[in-house]
Design a protein around this motif. Structure first.
Motif, PDB file in Angstrom:
ATOM      1  N   ALA A 205     -19.476 -13.339 -26.937  1.00 44.48           N
ATOM      2  CA  ALA A 205     -20.433 -12.585 -27.964  1.00 44.48           C
ATOM      3  C   ALA A 205     -20.534 -12.739 -29.442  1.00 44.48           C
ATOM      4  O   ALA A 205     -21.165 -12.590 -30.203  1.00 44.48           O
ATOM      5  N   ARG A 206     -19.082 -13.464 -29.740  1.00 48.66           N
ATOM      6  CA  ARG A 206     -18.877 -13.648 -31.064  1.00 48.66           C
ATOM      7  C   ARG A 206     -20.148 -14.414 -31.987  1.00 48.66           C
ATOM      8  O   ARG A 206     -20.505 -13.947 -32.860  1.00 48.66           O
ATOM      9  N   PRO A 207     -20.519 -15.475 -31.220  1.00 43.79           N
ATOM     10  CA  PRO A 207     -21.941 -15.964 -32.060  1.00 43.79           C
ATOM     11  C   PRO A 207     -23.028 -15.320 -32.375  1.00 43.79           C
ATOM     12  O   PRO A 207     -24.003 -15.899 -33.329  1.00 43.79           O
ATOM     13  N   PHE A 208     -23.145 -14.267 -31.361  1.00 45.97           N
ATOM     14  CA  PHE A 208     -24.610 -13.294 -31.707  1.00 45.97           C
ATOM     15  C   PHE A 208     -24.375 -12.139 -32.140  1.00 45.97           C
ATOM     16  O   PHE A 208     -25.226 -11.424 -31.929  1.00 45.97           O
ATOM     17  N   MET A 215     -20.364  -6.814 -31.974  1.00 47.30           N
ATOM     18  CA  MET A 215     -19.771  -7.713 -30.947  1.00 47.30           C
ATOM     19  C   MET A 215     -19.021  -7.108 -29.863  1.00 47.30           C
ATOM     20  O   MET A 215     -18.960  -7.486 -28.674  1.00 47.30           O
ATOM     21  N   ALA A 216     -18.535  -5.779 -29.934  1.00 43.05           N
ATOM     22  CA  ALA A 216     -18.092  -5.024 -28.948  1.00 43.05           C
ATOM     23  C   ALA A 216     -19.110  -4.658 -28.098  1.00 43.05           C
ATOM     24  O   ALA A 216     -19.057  -4.992 -26.713  1.00 43.05           O
ATOM     25  N   LEU A 217     -20.325  -4.443 -28.383  1.00 40.09           N
ATOM     26  CA  LEU A 217     -21.423  -3.967 -27.451  1.00 40.09           C
ATOM     27  C   LEU A 217     -21.997  -5.209 -26.770  1.00 40.09           C
ATOM     28  O   LEU A 217     -22.304  -5.243 -25.457  1.00 40.09           O
ATOM     29  N   LEU A 255     -22.504 -21.449 -22.198  1.00 37.44           N
ATOM     30  CA  LEU A 255     -23.741 -21.257 -22.622  1.00 37.44           C
ATOM     31  C   LEU A 255     -23.751 -20.793 -24.078  1.00 37.44           C
ATOM     32  O   LEU A 255     -24.786 -21.272 -25.035  1.00 37.44           O
ATOM     33  N   SER A 256     -23.095 -19.862 -24.527  1.00 35.32           N
ATOM     34  CA  SER A 256     -22.970 -19.217 -25.757  1.00 35.32           C
ATOM     35  C   SER A 256     -22.507 -20.349 -26.743  1.00 35.32           C
ATOM     36  O   SER A 256     -23.166 -20.397 -27.979  1.00 35.32           O
TER      37      SER A 256
END
Length: 269
Positions: A205-208, A215-217, A255-256
């Motif tokens: 989640a971090r890059p987006f 980030m938590a969501l 993928l992220s």
């Protein structure tokens, strides 16, 4: 036939409960670089299982107590001159080894160690769901209650001190939440894969994410999707469910990283 009579529905609900608890906590694990901490705590879970069976107590309670004890031990020893990686290696693997040996002495008690090492989400029953969702609610409540203090103590301990926030107290909150997640997750993904479900959704989640809350969501979404997709893939390909869920989240992380890398190159060009 009731709604919870379908084992796949129970498994999905159990996995989603774990995703709700582990993903936001995993963000703090990533921000604080505490993956080692989660590993040591999770490895101690097997010792908790063995002690619970030996004394005929609740598995959840036994794992929670031993995991919390391990987490507090690691927190107490860190920063006291010990080589951290060496200390964690000794504690984590010793706890796992003692747990496996202790389990072998449980005569007359049938124990499926593979289920505790890699999870047995398809065997979750309604009472297990109550424990999983109760634990998830407790973890989410702790994080929501202390969110701003936890965030400040994580990002800038000096600023936290100046605002009257005790970073050690916030560390204790995270320690308690981590022990609860370990106790909840052992039925779903097992002791050896718990840390993966903590850190990989958060890392994916971090890059987006532009904000900690975002980030938590996103991490919750990644973890939840991985659970549902992993269950479906496991059912279709007849593979172990816990490891399959972790494989899915690992693919999402890859993928992220790839998408973030291409976006970075595009901006640079």
């Amino acid at each position: 036939m009731t709604f919870l009579d379908d084992f796949m529905i129970r498994a999905a609900l159990a996995g989603l409960g774990l995703a709700l608890a582990a993903a936001p906590l995993g963000c703090f694990v990533v921000w604080r670089r505490m993956a080692y901490f989660g590993d040591a705590t999770a490895h101690a879970a097997i010792l908790g299982v063995a002690l619970s069976l030996a004394f005929s107590t609740s598995i959840f309670a036994g794992v929670l107590v031993v995991s919390l004890g391990m987490a507090l031990t690691v927190a107490a020893l860190s920063g006291r001159g010990f080589a951290l990686d060496t200390m964690l290696g000794v504690l984590a693997h010793s706890a796992l080894a003692f747990g496996l040996v202790a389990a072998s002495f449980l005569s007359g008690i049938r124990i499926d160690l593979m289920a505790y090492l890699f999870g047995d989400i398809l065997a979750v029953m309604p009472p297990d769901l109550a424990v999983i969702w109760g634990g998830a609610a407790l973890v989410l409540g702790l994080i929501a209650w202390r969110w701003s203090h936890l965030l400040t103590a994580t990002l800038n301990p000096d600023l936290a001190f100046s605002e009257g926030i005790d970073p050690k107290r916030e560390q204790l909150v995270l320690t308690l939440a981590l022990a609860i997640v370990v106790a909840v997750a052992i039925k779903v993904v097992g002791a050896l894969l718990i840390t993966a479900m903590l850190i990989i959704p958060a890392a994916a989640a971090r890059p987006f994410s532009r904000t900690p809350e975002g980030m938590a969501l996103v991490a919750i979404g990644v973890a939840g999707f991985s659970v549902l997709a992993g269950l479906r893939a496991s059912y279709h390909f007849d593979t172990p469910t816990g490891p399959t869920i972790v494989c899915v989240v690992a693919v999402l992380f890859a993928l992220s990283v790839s998408i973030a890398g291409m976006s970075g190159r595009g901006r640079g060009g």
